[in-house]
Design a protein around this motif. Structure first.
Motif, PDB file in Angstrom:
ATOM      1  N   ARG A 119      68.226  70.356   6.022  1.00  0.00           N
ATOM      2  CA  ARG A 119      68.224  70.827   4.636  1.00  0.00           C
ATOM      3  C   ARG A 119      67.760  72.275   4.604  1.00  0.00           C
ATOM      4  O   ARG A 119      67.209  72.793   5.577  1.00  0.00           O
ATOM      5  CB  ARG A 119      67.279  69.970   3.777  1.00  0.00           C
ATOM      6  N   ILE A 120      67.998  72.941   3.514  1.00  0.00           N
ATOM      7  CA  ILE A 120      67.576  74.327   3.354  1.00  0.00           C
ATOM      8  C   ILE A 120      66.074  74.373   3.095  1.00  0.00           C
ATOM      9  O   ILE A 120      65.550  73.640   2.253  1.00  0.00           O
ATOM     10  CB  ILE A 120      68.329  74.989   2.183  1.00  0.00           C
ATOM     11  N   HIS A 121      65.378  75.208   3.850  1.00  0.00           N
ATOM     12  CA  HIS A 121      63.935  75.379   3.654  1.00  0.00           C
ATOM     13  C   HIS A 121      63.702  76.661   2.857  1.00  0.00           C
ATOM     14  O   HIS A 121      64.028  77.752   3.314  1.00  0.00           O
ATOM     15  CB  HIS A 121      63.228  75.470   5.009  1.00  0.00           C
ATOM     16  N   SER A 122      63.117  76.525   1.692  1.00  0.00           N
ATOM     17  CA  SER A 122      62.887  77.681   0.832  1.00  0.00           C
ATOM     18  C   SER A 122      61.875  78.654   1.419  1.00  0.00           C
ATOM     19  O   SER A 122      61.804  79.812   1.007  1.00  0.00           O
ATOM     20  CB  SER A 122      62.436  77.234  -0.565  1.00  0.00           C
ATOM     21  N   ASN A 123      61.075  78.191   2.394  1.00  0.00           N
ATOM     22  CA  ASN A 123      60.065  79.059   3.008  1.00  0.00           C
ATOM     23  C   ASN A 123      60.625  79.869   4.176  1.00  0.00           C
ATOM     24  O   ASN A 123      59.895  80.628   4.812  1.00  0.00           O
ATOM     25  CB  ASN A 123      58.874  78.231   3.492  1.00  0.00           C
ATOM     26  N   LEU A 124      61.933  79.705   4.471  1.00  0.00           N
ATOM     27  CA  LEU A 124      62.553  80.428   5.583  1.00  0.00           C
ATOM     28  C   LEU A 124      63.554  81.453   5.066  1.00  0.00           C
ATOM     29  O   LEU A 124      64.429  81.132   4.258  1.00  0.00           O
ATOM     30  CB  LEU A 124      63.270  79.456   6.523  1.00  0.00           C
ATOM     31  N   ARG A 125      63.421  82.679   5.577  1.00  0.00           N
ATOM     32  CA  ARG A 125      64.352  83.761   5.232  1.00  0.00           C
ATOM     33  C   ARG A 125      64.839  84.377   6.541  1.00  0.00           C
ATOM     34  O   ARG A 125      64.051  84.837   7.359  1.00  0.00           O
ATOM     35  CB  ARG A 125      63.620  84.790   4.377  1.00  0.00           C
ATOM     36  N   LEU A 126      66.159  84.374   6.742  1.00  0.00           N
ATOM     37  CA  LEU A 126      66.754  84.926   7.954  1.00  0.00           C
ATOM     38  C   LEU A 126      67.636  86.121   7.604  1.00  0.00           C
ATOM     39  O   LEU A 126      68.457  86.046   6.684  1.00  0.00           O
ATOM     40  CB  LEU A 126      67.572  83.863   8.690  1.00  0.00           C
TER      41      LEU A 126
END
Length: 276
Positions: free
Chosen positions: A84-91
């Motif tokens: 799932r998409i983790h809102s705490n991760l930015r790539l």
């Protein structure tokens, strides 16, 4: 013309051809979180994040994580690790030489065995110092190549040198020696400490390592054309059979995850971590 990036070619096999496993990364993460006195709000930046091997545990534990990498394929491999998409991760797909954030943006900046790949290490360290918060931590880390795999690589390098007609070395050597990260950060008032976060045994058969090389999983495998590379691998396989006795021979040795910790105030209890 777009610059060739071999990491795009090997992204799908990167994790399996290295020696840091997810379970080891979890143990290293425990040490890192202790070193930086992490709270749930502690923000992490990893330039050269690749497939996320080093920072993956922080994302799963909910810490704010930003990763930057020049290889979109490596970042895609990182994304595929999550259901799932983790809102705490930015790539971010970008050159790490110019970190696209304002001053004092992160509590922790982590780099793992990647500064040799930047064009100007002093400019890169300037960028790290710029985006690091006043009481932040810079973790300069590497997973030390296990001696048995290092020897295996040296044998390959010898054969590669014959085909290139020159003395070759690993892609990491001279640039690392010329850098003086400690002097750089100490000149800015940072304290410096060294920690071995984890030591573990790495085992591979000769045949497994040969397959890694045949897939051109490492930067030094891209120093020649595919035609010449195939000739080198034929010679190297013959050498391995003679030198190791069998392609099923197992090569085992110790790896370690090393961290040089830079912080603007004295860090306590690191000696305890090294003793545990």
């Amino acid at each position: 013309m777009k610059k060739f990036n071999y990491y795009n070619k090997i992204a799908h096999i990167y994790d399996e051809t290295r020696w840091l496993t997810e379970s080891i990364a979890e143990e290293v993460a425990d040490v890192i979180l202790t070193l930086v006195n992490a709270t749930p709000e502690t923000s992490f930046l990893e330039p050269g994040v690749g497939t996320g091997l080093n920072i993956f545990p922080m994302v799963k534990r909910g810490y704010p994580v930003t990763g930057i990498d020049v290889s979109e394929e490596m970042l895609n491999q990182f994304r595929q690790k999550f259901s799932r998409i983790h809102s705490n991760l930015r790539l971010i797909n970008a050159d790490v030489s110019q970190i696209p954030f304002t001053n004092w943006s992160f509590d922790v900046v982590l780099t793992v065995h990647m500064i040799h790949a930047v064009s100007d290490w002093k400019i890169f360290l300037d960028e790290i110092a710029r985006v690091l918060k006043p009481q932040g931590f810079y973790l300069y880390a590497q997973w030390d190549n296990p001696p048995a795999r290092k020897e295996f690589q040296a044998h390959f390098q010898d054969i590669l040198a014959r085909y290139k007609g020159e003395k070759t070395s690993t892609i990491f050597d001279s640039s690392i020696e010329q850098m003086n990260v400690k002097d750089y950060f100490c000149s800015k008032g940072y304290q410096s400490n060294y920690v071995i976060a984890k030591e573990w045994t790495v085992s591979n058969t000769v045949d497994e390592l040969l397959e890694f090389y045949k897939s051109r999983a490492y930067g030094f495998c891209w120093q020649v054309s595919e035609k010449i590379f195939n000739l080198i691998m034929n010679d190297f396989e013959e050498f391995c059979i003679e030198y190791y006795g069998s392609l099923q021979s197992e090569l085992s040795s110790q790896a370690k995850f090393e961290i040089w910790v830079y912080h603007s105030k004295e860090i306590k209890d690191i000696a305890i971590l090294n003793e545990s």
